[in-house]
Design an enzyme around this catalytic site. Sequence first.
Site, PDB file in Angstrom:
ATOM      1  N   CYS A 195      47.014  25.798  -2.138  1.00 33.81           N
ATOM      2  CA  CYS A 195      48.010  25.362  -3.109  1.00 33.81           C
ATOM      3  C   CYS A 195      48.038  26.374  -4.236  1.00 33.81           C
ATOM      4  CB  CYS A 195      47.636  23.988  -3.652  1.00 33.81           C
ATOM      5  SG  CYS A 195      47.629  22.730  -2.374  1.00 33.81           S
ATOM      6  N   LYS A 237      39.784  23.171   3.832  1.00 39.21           N
ATOM      7  CA  LYS A 237      40.762  23.762   4.741  1.00 39.21           C
ATOM      8  C   LYS A 237      41.194  25.122   4.218  1.00 39.21           C
ATOM      9  CE  LYS A 237      44.772  22.699   7.436  1.00 39.21           C
ATOM     10  NZ  LYS A 237      45.687  21.598   7.752  1.00 39.21           N
TER      11      LYS A 237
HETATM   12  C1  LIG Z   1      55.207  19.732   8.813  1.00 39.85           C
HETATM   13  C2  LIG Z   1      53.831  20.160   8.466  1.00 39.85           C
HETATM   14  C3  LIG Z   1      53.213  19.670   7.333  1.00 39.85           C
HETATM   15  C4  LIG Z   1      51.928  20.045   6.985  1.00 39.85           C
HETATM   16  N1  LIG Z   1      51.334  19.521   5.886  1.00 39.85           N
HETATM   17  C5  LIG Z   1      50.049  19.851   5.565  1.00 39.85           C
HETATM   18  C6  LIG Z   1      49.386  19.260   4.469  1.00 39.85           C
HETATM   19  O1  LIG Z   1      49.929  18.413   3.780  1.00 39.85           O
HETATM   20  N2  LIG Z   1      48.114  19.653   4.197  1.00 39.85           N
HETATM   21  C7  LIG Z   1      47.465  20.585   4.967  1.00 39.85           C
HETATM   22  O2  LIG Z   1      46.313  20.909   4.700  1.00 39.85           O
HETATM   23  N3  LIG Z   1      48.062  21.138   6.034  1.00 39.85           N
HETATM   24  C8  LIG Z   1      49.336  20.800   6.358  1.00 39.85           C
HETATM   25  N4  LIG Z   1      49.945  21.356   7.461  1.00 39.85           N
HETATM   26  C9  LIG Z   1      49.213  22.341   8.282  1.00 39.85           C
HETATM   27  C10 LIG Z   1      48.622  21.711   9.545  1.00 39.85           C
HETATM   28  O3  LIG Z   1      47.692  20.712   9.225  1.00 39.85           O
HETATM   29  C11 LIG Z   1      47.956  22.783  10.417  1.00 39.85           C
HETATM   30  O4  LIG Z   1      46.917  23.381   9.691  1.00 39.85           O
HETATM   31  C12 LIG Z   1      48.925  23.861  10.854  1.00 39.85           C
HETATM   32  O5  LIG Z   1      50.169  23.279  11.170  1.00 39.85           O
HETATM   33  C13 LIG Z   1      48.437  24.662  12.051  1.00 39.85           C
HETATM   34  O6  LIG Z   1      48.233  23.857  13.177  1.00 39.85           O
HETATM   35  P1  LIG Z   1      49.323  23.620  14.345  1.00 39.85           P
HETATM   36  O7  LIG Z   1      49.786  24.984  14.780  1.00 39.85           O
HETATM   37  O8  LIG Z   1      48.597  22.882  15.411  1.00 39.85           O
HETATM   38  O9  LIG Z   1      50.425  22.835  13.738  1.00 39.85           O
HETATM   39  C14 LIG Z   1      51.241  20.967   7.808  1.00 39.85           C
HETATM   40  C15 LIG Z   1      51.839  21.462   8.965  1.00 39.85           C
HETATM   41  C16 LIG Z   1      53.120  21.070   9.302  1.00 39.85           C
HETATM   42  C17 LIG Z   1      53.738  21.629  10.550  1.00 39.85           C
END
Ligand SMILES: Cc1cc2nc3c(=O)[nH]c(=O)nc-3n(C[C@H](O)[C@H](O)[C@H](O)COP(=O)(O)O)c2cc1C
Lengths: 323, 323, 284, 284
Positions: free
Chosen positions: B138, B172
Amino acid sequence: MTAAAPATLDPRVDLGRGLVLPNPVGVASGTFGYGFELEQLVDIQRLGAIFSKGTTPRSRPGNRPPRVAETTAGMLNAIGLQNPGVEAVASEYAPRWAGWRVPVVVNVAAEDIPGYVAVVRRLAGVPGVAGVELNISCPNIAHGLDFGQDPQAAARCVEAVRRATPAPLIVKLSPNVTDIGAVAAAVAAAGADAVSVVNTYLGLKVSLALRRPVLPGAGTGGLSGPAIKPLALAAVRRVRQAVSIPVVGVGGIQTAADALEFFVVGADAVQVGTATFRNPAAALEVLDGCLAYAAAQGLRRWTDLRATARPADAPGPTVGPGA
Amino acid sequence: MTAAAPATLDPRVDLGRGLVLPNPVGVASGTFGYGFELEQLVDIQRLGAIFSKGTTPRSRPGNRPPRVAETTAGMLNAIGLQNPGVEAVASEYAPRWAGWRVPVVVNVAAEDIPGYVAVVRRLAGVPGVAGVELNISCPNIAHGLDFGQDPQAAARCVEAVRRATPAPLIVKLSPNVTDIGAVAAAVAAAGADAVSVVNTYLGLKVSLALRRPVLPGAGTGGLSGPAIKPLALAAVRRVRQAVSIPVVGVGGIQTAADALEFFVVGADAVQVGTATFRNPAAALEVLDGCLAYAAAQGLRRWTDLRATARPADAPGPTVGPGA
Amino acid sequence: MSRPVAALPASDLGRAVDRSARVSQVLDLGAGSWELTLECPEIATRARPGEFLQVQVDPAPVPLLRRPFSVCRADPAAGTLGIYFGVTGIGTARLAGLTVGDEVRVLGPLGRGYSLPPGPARALCVAGGLGAAPFPFLARALSAAGATVHWLNGAATAGRLYPVERLGAPVDVTVVTQDGSRGVRGVVTDVLPDLLTAADRVYACGPNPMLAAVAALCASAPTPVALEVSLEAPMGCGFGTCLGCALPVGGPEALALCCRQGPVLAAEAVDWPALLALPPAHVA
Amino acid sequence: MSRPVAALPASDLGRAVDRSARVSQVLDLGAGSWELTLECPEIATRARPGEFLQVQVDPAPVPLLRRPFSVCRADPAAGTLGIYFGVTGIGTARLAGLTVGDEVRVLGPLGRGYSLPPGPARALCVAGGLGAAPFPFLARALSAAGATVHWLNGAATAGRLYPVERLGAPVDVTVVTQDGSRGVRGVVTDVLPDLLTAADRVYACGPNPMLAAVAALCASAPTPVALEVSLEAPMGCGFGTCLGCALPVGGPEALALCCRQGPVLAAEAVDWPALLALPPAHVA
Ligand SMILES: Cc1cc2nc3c(=O)[nH]c(=O)nc-3n(C[C@H](O)[C@H](O)[C@H](O)COP(=O)(O)O)c2cc1C
Ligand SMILES: Cc1cc2nc3c(=O)[nH]c(=O)nc-3n(C[C@H](O)[C@H](O)[C@H](O)COP(=O)(O)OP(=O)(O)OC[C@H]3O[C@@H](n4cnc5c(N)ncnc54)[C@H](O)[C@@H]3O)c2cc1C
Ligand SMILES: Cc1cc2nc3c(=O)[nH]c(=O)nc-3n(C[C@H](O)[C@H](O)[C@H](O)COP(=O)(O)OP(=O)(O)OC[C@H]3O[C@@H](n4cnc5c(N)ncnc54)[C@H](O)[C@@H]3O)c2cc1C
Ligand SMILES: Cc1cc2nc3c(=O)[nH]c(=O)nc-3n(C[C@H](O)[C@H](O)[C@H](O)COP(=O)(O)O)c2cc1C
Ligand code: FES
Ligand code: FES
């Protein structure tokens, strides 16, 4: 934005210090050899530029195999800079390029600053060498990082090279950094005429059957191809904000629309890399598509496409990604 | 490696400080809401963990639309942390989670350290909250970068949070850094019980028709999905070398094979994110596939899959990527 | 051209063309193996045995890279090419799902193929499983050139044998299966020594361990026999610009490009221990 | 459930199922528009007019996300669903290339649909181009519920009109085309005022500028008429967890989720100026 009055496009792009590309679509280093292979397959003379395979002070055999691995919409490579060394390039290849219409820019790599300097010195003034592209994504023994991952190290390298050659100097940036804008600003201040954005992203592929990475050594390779296009676009936009020298966009370009998108975020020219592997004529098709688009839209310069300041279209907060 | 003698798998994963997941397959923050939507569609109680949507000190409306955009084998999001605020989460959602078998870890975001501390304080000791996952990607107003892009800023944030809560604390990490290993080491030293690797990559999509980025504001969003899997695997491997605390792998996982690849490079557990959008049952199918593989291969722990030291299989030099 | 590290001749890329080819036949040969016929007159006319094609299996960028396949048949009269392949991953699965009338892009002919004997000769083709792919084309060319051809056709089990009856060329055939479901029970190297005594030159294609064993037998035969092998490497491009398809051909630093200096190499050029130490191409 | 920022009711996800559906008909309606029939008894039974489906168009991850389509027809007896769509990008191009017997995954029914009048009523459906998609299903349901239905069918040109003759429900039809190639020359809002006088409720679907104009007319009519509109937003999931499909429904901070609180919204809930300021959904 439809063309009412007839307008004539000037397809050329000036990268500085006399390096004027006939058009903005070049081919990326490491994907087109030294131009000779594809010469037999496609009309390379129509290209905006050929960026050669990375060339080092002495010949290198490259890494042990395997060297490439496919990923979803991308590929990893760990070629290890296999190349014949600058002497062969300057004495055998450049004379042939001298008769070409397409400018050939030699991509340069080395393990230390004296190495970079040695390569650009040898290339200085050699007919057929239109410019040099400095690949600073090479391990910087002294710092444990690549030169391109540290603005100061990058600047020192570029300063030394700048002093060593009068040639047009394009610096190719690594995207594996916290702020690519800072590196771009540093190399621009150090004397780069232009920057190429971006080199490959650090990636890894695992063989579950073997329970280890597919590529040898550390297992990491450079990710290229359509998968990285959104990342490269973000990098180009950031660099465009950080410097005023020309920016050559590269990363995942497959089609004319892809290339035009790079112009929108501020690229002055583009390179087509991995797409050539799928389609040897990819760069030429990108060029033809861009020209057709320019004609249909009545563009006069490629920079006409640049995003204008975004209108404050709707109220509401905006935070960063991953949220 | 075929199972000769019968072996019994212990599917659980200990993330530290008492947070023991029943199995290693969780769902990623921002892709599964607070667990209630998908409860109606799939058997969420079988999951290893639910990582909630990012939760902030006060409710947030999120960014103005559009908020998502598809890319090749990936998607960009710029949701802007739309969430009801920690009070609603603690008082309305957590009591419902308290009756669930699946552990719910609350993902926490804030604009400054006092904000992070306020959220974790409110969640401390609340039944139903199995742990917190600190999203340090953030914007850090003081430094112009995200907390997660600067090891020192990340460490300061984690130290403050660590003092404020006895809860299991997963940090994270942002992948948009020069060396994610350095950030991981800093947050581990500052008291993180585990790390999640990785959040989304900074990307951008352009609308050629509009000649501007598709997403509002700066136009950047977070890239997720299969396109980033090789990048996430490289990041997990780097973090695994840098720290000894548990690592939760996330990025592009769609299938059981993908998840198992993360175990090979050192992940202790995984999160399925974007894949859920394509297939609401994705995480459960990943879990079932991992269990079937473990049975067929006679695994006793998921860490049995870790890559052993690579044999020096053939001589020859190996350099970095993009070469 | 990039200076090859190993001083082996390189293919002539001037003969290659990239064409959209119409699928005219899709043949399920069972056990996950397929034969595909493509209408591509220009390449059908130019191809020589042992050369290969780079096939773009999908217009979408997944899979991203083209897939290399040996020319299994080339019929200049009909203007068709045949490839024989096994389904081992996403690319070959897509190919097996094609139907007549679909179009795929095909780049070729690529690489250096097998050398045909200058005059009459006794040729022995040794095929392991899908390694049979280049031999229908080669066998016909050999026969046409006046050579006698013996085909030693090996596979794990009967279902995985290339159906030699599809050949249409006068060849003697010896069949070997590991499970004994057809022909001799065993592996090709069990029967090879006997056949070698009646061969002037050997052509082999199959898994690396088989090729290494064949190479050892050819070299140690009472009268050593010349052997050419077709090798595989993961490929980025197929035309020499990615430098991805390196194969070990000498000391630790000697590498040849499979796509330009191969895929067919003289057995004595190959660094067999280094080759056997590599992970199989299909995991890269 | 995520606390919706706008206090609008949200759909019941408990009714949705994710199924592999066999394509039983592919109909080329010309001008790049298609109708696809899918065998999916469970969703066909559950769906209500105005609800939508999330269709996974390819097993490969390109395109990655599912594509939302309104339920155009639902035949519980036959166990089939119909979608009507235009080819505008890679996903819809893939769908148009499907052949009978192919399978696609379909998640649904999703979202909140149109509300049916409690008793007999005079319904007016206003369709702009592909916005006709939800109306065949809605019109049949309205008729079945005892309403009279008038369909105002507009498009740029005759070829782009939904073929109302396929309806199989007793409806009055007024046709409007911008080029006058069929029916009245003009746009739907040219003829709407007249039709409004004979309508108790209006249902609309089409481009945002058309919907905004329809909303203005319904609100300013001598007797204002209740209007429900079906809106589009780029969608990550379709079931409320990505928060990607926000639509402006109030002041600057009031957003509703198209996939849960929409896609059908009462016209008065929509923040029309903010909606019109957004880039079209198809560029996001
Ligand atoms: C629509 C969306 C919203 C997300 N919101 C958050 C969030 O609020 N906090 C966070 O730490 N990561 C957030 N992420 C990141 C995911 O938790 C993850 O780390 C990232 O999408 C990579 O994994 P993936 O390729 O399996 O989606 C978000 C991802 C997506 C696609
Ligand atoms: C010169 C040459 C000729 C070949 N001729 C034939 C043939 O005639 N018939 C046949 O069945 N197979 C042949 N192969 C192997 C064939 O290319 C692979 O089976 C095919 O690429 C697998 O693709 P996939 O997408 O199904 O597998 P995946 O495993 O999904 O492919 C992933 C990546 O690995 C590469 N790869 C996988 N297997 C191999 C392999 N064995 N060799 C090289 N790269 C591989 C793919 O090209 C791709 O880049 C040949 C290989 C080479 C190098
Ligand atoms: C609730 C709902 C119902 C819909 N019903 C229909 C229908 O019945 N018939 C019909 O023809 N179209 C309908 N649409 C629009 C349809 O979803 C798009 O035409 C389709 O997604 C385009 O996909 P593409 O891959 O061809 O286009 P691309 O432009 O390649 O798609 C790129 C991305 O943008 C999204 N996108 C593109 N256009 C739209 C759009 N208009 N609305 C939302 N997202 C979009 C895609 O889903 C994808 O994520 C509906 C949209 C929504 C939100
Ligand atoms: C096989 C391969 C070899 C490469 N070699 C070099 C190199 O020698 N020097 C360099 O600066 N970049 C090299 N690159 C990076 C490309 O020039 C380009 O920056 C990158 O691939 C991203 O563009 P793309 O997605 O269009 O391929 C190489 C890329 C590939 C795929
Ligand atoms: S495959 Fe690219 S050089 Fe051989
Ligand atoms: S599409 Fe994901 S919340 Fe609506």
